[in-house]
Design a protein around this motif. Structure first.
Motif, PDB file in Angstrom:
ATOM      1  N   GLN A 215      41.067  42.039  44.994  1.00 33.99           N
ATOM      2  CA  GLN A 215      41.557  41.492  43.735  1.00 33.99           C
ATOM      3  C   GLN A 215      40.863  40.171  43.398  1.00 33.99           C
ATOM      4  O   GLN A 215      40.468  39.943  42.254  1.00 33.99           O
ATOM      5  N   ARG A 216      40.712  39.315  44.402  1.00 39.09           N
ATOM      6  CA  ARG A 216      40.032  38.038  44.162  1.00 39.09           C
ATOM      7  C   ARG A 216      38.565  38.254  43.796  1.00 39.09           C
ATOM      8  O   ARG A 216      38.039  37.620  42.878  1.00 39.09           O
ATOM      9  N   MET A 217      37.907  39.160  44.510  1.00 37.87           N
ATOM     10  CA  MET A 217      36.509  39.465  44.199  1.00 37.87           C
ATOM     11  C   MET A 217      36.368  40.027  42.792  1.00 37.87           C
ATOM     12  O   MET A 217      35.430  39.707  42.053  1.00 37.87           O
ATOM     13  N   ASN A 218      37.318  40.865  42.416  1.00 40.93           N
ATOM     14  CA  ASN A 218      37.215  41.538  41.127  1.00 40.93           C
ATOM     15  C   ASN A 218      37.398  40.566  39.967  1.00 40.93           C
ATOM     16  O   ASN A 218      36.805  40.740  38.907  1.00 40.93           O
ATOM     17  N   ARG A 219      38.227  39.542  40.158  1.00 38.30           N
ATOM     18  CA  ARG A 219      38.394  38.540  39.105  1.00 38.30           C
ATOM     19  C   ARG A 219      37.110  37.759  38.876  1.00 38.30           C
ATOM     20  O   ARG A 219      36.851  37.271  37.783  1.00 38.30           O
ATOM     21  N   GLN A 220      36.313  37.630  39.938  1.00 36.26           N
ATOM     22  CA  GLN A 220      35.056  36.894  39.826  1.00 36.26           C
ATOM     23  C   GLN A 220      33.875  37.813  39.519  1.00 36.26           C
ATOM     24  O   GLN A 220      32.755  37.335  39.351  1.00 36.26           O
ATOM     25  N   GLY A 221      34.128  39.125  39.460  1.00 36.72           N
ATOM     26  CA  GLY A 221      33.048  40.091  39.222  1.00 36.72           C
ATOM     27  C   GLY A 221      32.489  40.555  40.540  1.00 36.72           C
ATOM     28  O   GLY A 221      31.723  39.861  41.202  1.00 36.72           O
ATOM     29  N   GLY A 222      32.919  41.761  40.959  1.00 33.21           N
ATOM     30  CA  GLY A 222      32.531  42.257  42.277  1.00 33.21           C
ATOM     31  C   GLY A 222      31.277  43.092  42.254  1.00 33.21           C
ATOM     32  O   GLY A 222      30.358  42.876  41.476  1.00 33.21           O
ATOM     33  N   GLU A 223      31.238  44.112  43.141  1.00 35.08           N
ATOM     34  CA  GLU A 223      30.050  44.935  43.298  1.00 35.08           C
ATOM     35  C   GLU A 223      29.700  45.695  42.031  1.00 35.08           C
ATOM     36  O   GLU A 223      28.543  45.922  41.728  1.00 35.08           O
ATOM     37  N   SER A 224      30.692  46.125  41.287  1.00 36.16           N
ATOM     38  CA  SER A 224      30.423  46.942  40.102  1.00 36.16           C
ATOM     39  C   SER A 224      29.999  46.112  38.900  1.00 36.16           C
ATOM     40  O   SER A 224      29.498  46.646  37.930  1.00 36.16           O
ATOM     41  N   GLY A 225      30.217  44.803  38.967  1.00 35.25           N
ATOM     42  CA  GLY A 225      29.851  43.958  37.836  1.00 35.25           C
ATOM     43  C   GLY A 225      30.862  43.968  36.716  1.00 35.25           C
ATOM     44  O   GLY A 225      30.614  43.426  35.655  1.00 35.25           O
ATOM     45  N   HIS A 226      32.044  44.563  36.909  1.00 34.32           N
ATOM     46  CA  HIS A 226      33.084  44.617  35.888  1.00 34.32           C
ATOM     47  C   HIS A 226      34.256  43.756  36.356  1.00 34.32           C
ATOM     48  O   HIS A 226      34.770  43.949  37.447  1.00 34.32           O
ATOM     49  N   SER A 227      34.643  42.797  35.545  1.00 35.98           N
ATOM     50  CA  SER A 227      35.752  41.922  35.886  1.00 35.98           C
ATOM     51  C   SER A 227      36.996  42.398  35.144  1.00 35.98           C
ATOM     52  O   SER A 227      37.166  42.127  33.971  1.00 35.98           O
ATOM     53  N   ALA A 228      37.849  43.115  35.814  1.00 36.63           N
ATOM     54  CA  ALA A 228      39.085  43.636  35.216  1.00 36.63           C
ATOM     55  C   ALA A 228      40.010  44.009  36.363  1.00 36.63           C
ATOM     56  O   ALA A 228      39.866  43.523  37.477  1.00 36.63           O
ATOM     57  N   HIS A 229      40.960  44.892  36.080  1.00 37.51           N
ATOM     58  CA  HIS A 229      41.826  45.388  37.143  1.00 37.51           C
ATOM     59  C   HIS A 229      41.002  46.215  38.123  1.00 37.51           C
ATOM     60  O   HIS A 229      39.920  46.705  37.815  1.00 37.51           O
ATOM     61  N   LEU A 230      41.569  46.387  39.315  1.00 35.10           N
ATOM     62  CA  LEU A 230      40.974  47.331  40.254  1.00 35.10           C
ATOM     63  C   LEU A 230      41.127  48.737  39.693  1.00 35.10           C
ATOM     64  O   LEU A 230      41.958  48.994  38.823  1.00 35.10           O
ATOM     65  N   CYS A 231      40.347  49.658  40.194  1.00 36.60           N
ATOM     66  CA  CYS A 231      40.420  51.030  39.680  1.00 36.60           C
ATOM     67  C   CYS A 231      41.763  51.649  40.048  1.00 36.60           C
ATOM     68  O   CYS A 231      42.423  51.235  41.005  1.00 36.60           O
ATOM     69  N   ILE A 232      42.152  52.648  39.295  1.00 41.64           N
ATOM     70  CA  ILE A 232      43.480  53.237  39.433  1.00 41.64           C
ATOM     71  C   ILE A 232      43.686  53.879  40.801  1.00 41.64           C
ATOM     72  O   ILE A 232      44.805  53.884  41.321  1.00 41.64           O
ATOM     73  N   ASP A 233      42.623  54.387  41.420  1.00 45.28           N
ATOM     74  CA  ASP A 233      42.760  54.996  42.738  1.00 45.28           C
ATOM     75  C   ASP A 233      43.236  53.976  43.772  1.00 45.28           C
ATOM     76  O   ASP A 233      44.160  54.239  44.557  1.00 45.28           O
ATOM     77  N   VAL A 234      42.604  52.800  43.777  1.00 45.45           N
ATOM     78  CA  VAL A 234      42.953  51.752  44.743  1.00 45.45           C
ATOM     79  C   VAL A 234      44.339  51.196  44.446  1.00 45.45           C
ATOM     80  O   VAL A 234      45.151  50.989  45.360  1.00 45.45           O
ATOM     81  N   GLU A 235      44.634  50.945  43.180  1.00 42.31           N
ATOM     82  CA  GLU A 235      45.953  50.403  42.829  1.00 42.31           C
ATOM     83  C   GLU A 235      47.070  51.370  43.211  1.00 42.31           C
ATOM     84  O   GLU A 235      48.099  50.958  43.770  1.00 42.31           O
ATOM     85  N   ASP A 236      46.885  52.644  42.922  1.00 43.52           N
ATOM     86  CA  ASP A 236      47.918  53.624  43.240  1.00 43.52           C
ATOM     87  C   ASP A 236      48.095  53.779  44.749  1.00 43.52           C
ATOM     88  O   ASP A 236      49.228  53.890  45.236  1.00 43.52           O
ATOM     89  N   ALA A 237      46.988  53.756  45.479  1.00 43.33           N
ATOM     90  CA  ALA A 237      47.082  53.865  46.941  1.00 43.33           C
ATOM     91  C   ALA A 237      47.849  52.690  47.531  1.00 43.33           C
ATOM     92  O   ALA A 237      48.697  52.853  48.425  1.00 43.33           O
ATOM     93  N   MET A 238      47.582  51.476  47.032  1.00 43.93           N
ATOM     94  CA  MET A 238      48.283  50.301  47.549  1.00 43.93           C
ATOM     95  C   MET A 238      49.747  50.317  47.154  1.00 43.93           C
ATOM     96  O   MET A 238      50.622  49.925  47.941  1.00 43.93           O
ATOM     97  N   ASN A 239      50.054  50.759  45.937  1.00 38.97           N
ATOM     98  CA  ASN A 239      51.455  50.853  45.509  1.00 38.97           C
ATOM     99  C   ASN A 239      52.231  51.830  46.384  1.00 38.97           C
ATOM    100  O   ASN A 239      53.374  51.560  46.781  1.00 38.97           O
ATOM    101  N   ILE A 240      51.617  52.974  46.694  1.00 41.88           N
ATOM    102  CA  ILE A 240      52.277  53.958  47.559  1.00 41.88           C
ATOM    103  C   ILE A 240      52.552  53.361  48.929  1.00 41.88           C
ATOM    104  O   ILE A 240      53.654  53.490  49.492  1.00 41.88           O
ATOM    105  N   THR A 241      51.560  52.667  49.505  1.00 45.63           N
ATOM    106  CA  THR A 241      51.712  52.108  50.846  1.00 45.63           C
ATOM    107  C   THR A 241      52.777  51.027  50.863  1.00 45.63           C
ATOM    108  O   THR A 241      53.596  50.955  51.797  1.00 45.63           O
TER     109      THR A 241
END
Length: 310
Positions: A215-241
């Motif tokens: 999340q911190r990396m993504n706010r600063q622009g991570g590997e994909s170069g897109h600064s937004a929410h994490l992708c839905i796959d990662v968010e849903d996996a973390m919510n389930i856990t």
């Protein structure tokens, strides 16, 4: 529609002969024969392609349209199958890339000055609905809403390294939950998940820390170069856990920053007490300082009076 207009003059007399009140067997036979000839003539006219008739797509144009239709069906099926649990980005990114290429092939044909220009124009903009354009926009909007670019490499050829690492830890966490639940159901009550909390604590903590780092990396622009929410796959996996860990298993992770937080909170709570106590003591001291000179002055006056009258 032109073949139908040509056939109508032949069909009407035939129907009149067949449906007339005084129609006999001979007339019915003539009517059937006329209808057969009309059908054959209609097929010949339709195959010949009369002027003003709807234009047939060129073979190359039909191939592009068929490829886009197959790609749309494949991507739609993948999105539907991956809806729960959410696996859109990791399961469907190849279908999405292929559909983009197929749509790009149609669009590039518009730039040509050959017959493919008319072909592409008829596919994309020849009617009010513009089905191909609408489908393409729908898939693009769905992909952007899922933030799948934040799970993929810059060229979208596959999952990013951080996403692969997260999904690996996620699978290890679920495996740990399942393994400890199997042994616990036999020996303990169903509502007691102490073994899960104890044995899977380290794995869950690593997964949670990695998610926070992403999340911190993504706010600063991570590997994909897109600064937004994490992708839905990662968010849903973390919510389930997290739901399994906190609600189902009722586990808690001890926070390493508890002592500093308690110390700072206690200091802030005691600040008003210290302030008022210091103010009270300071005010009493000032009163003593102010009263003391008056007493000294009164004693000095008393001494002077006694000396005066002695």
């Amino acid at each position: 529609m032109a073949p139908v207009r040509c056939v109508l003059p032949l069909l009407l007399p035939a129907l009149a002969l067949a449906l007339g009140p005084a129609a006999g067997q001979a007339r019915r036979a003539l009517a059937l024969e006329a209808l057969g000839e009309a059908g054959e003539l209609a097929e010949e006219l339709w195959g010949a392609g009369l002027p003003g008739d709807l234009p047939e797509l060129e073979p190359e144009c039909r191939r592009l349209l068929a490829a886009f239709a197959e790609g749309s069906a494949a991507l739609t099926g993948c999105l539907g199958r991956s809806a729960r649990p959410v696996r859109l980005c990791q399961a469907c990114h190849r279908h999405y890339r292929r559909l983009l290429a197929q749509y790009g092939s149609i669009v590039r044909a518009l730039g040509n000055s050959s017959e493919s220009h008319n072909c592409a124009k008829s596919i994309l903009t020849s009617d009010r609905l513009q089905i191909v354009v609408t489908l393409s926009e729908f898939f693009n909007e769905t992909w952007e809403a899922a933030n799948c670019a934040n799970c993929l490499k810059n060229n979208s050829e596959g999952l990013s390294n951080s996403t692969v690492e997260f999904l690996d830890l996620f699978n290890k966490s679920l495996t740990c939950f399942e393994h400890n639940l199997q042994g616990q159901i036999i020996y303990l009550s169903p509502n007691n998940y102490t073994e899960v909390c104890k044995n899977c604590n380290e794995t869950y903590k690593m997964l949670n820390d990695l998610y926070n780092n992403l999340q911190r990396m993504n706010r600063q622009g991570g590997e994909s170069g897109h600064s937004a929410h994490l992708c839905i796959d990662v968010e849903d996996a973390m919510n389930i856990t997290r739901k399994l860990w906190s609600r189902t298993f009722n586990c808690s992770v001890p926070c390493s920053d508890t002592v500093p937080v308690i110390a700072v909170s206690s200091f802030i709570l005691f600040l008003p007490i210290v302030f008022y106590l210091s103010s009270f003591l300071h005010s009493k001291q000032k009163k003593r300082i102010l009263i003391l000179p008056k007493r000294i002055q009164s004693n000095a006056s008393l001494v002077n009076i006694q000396e005066k009258y002695s």
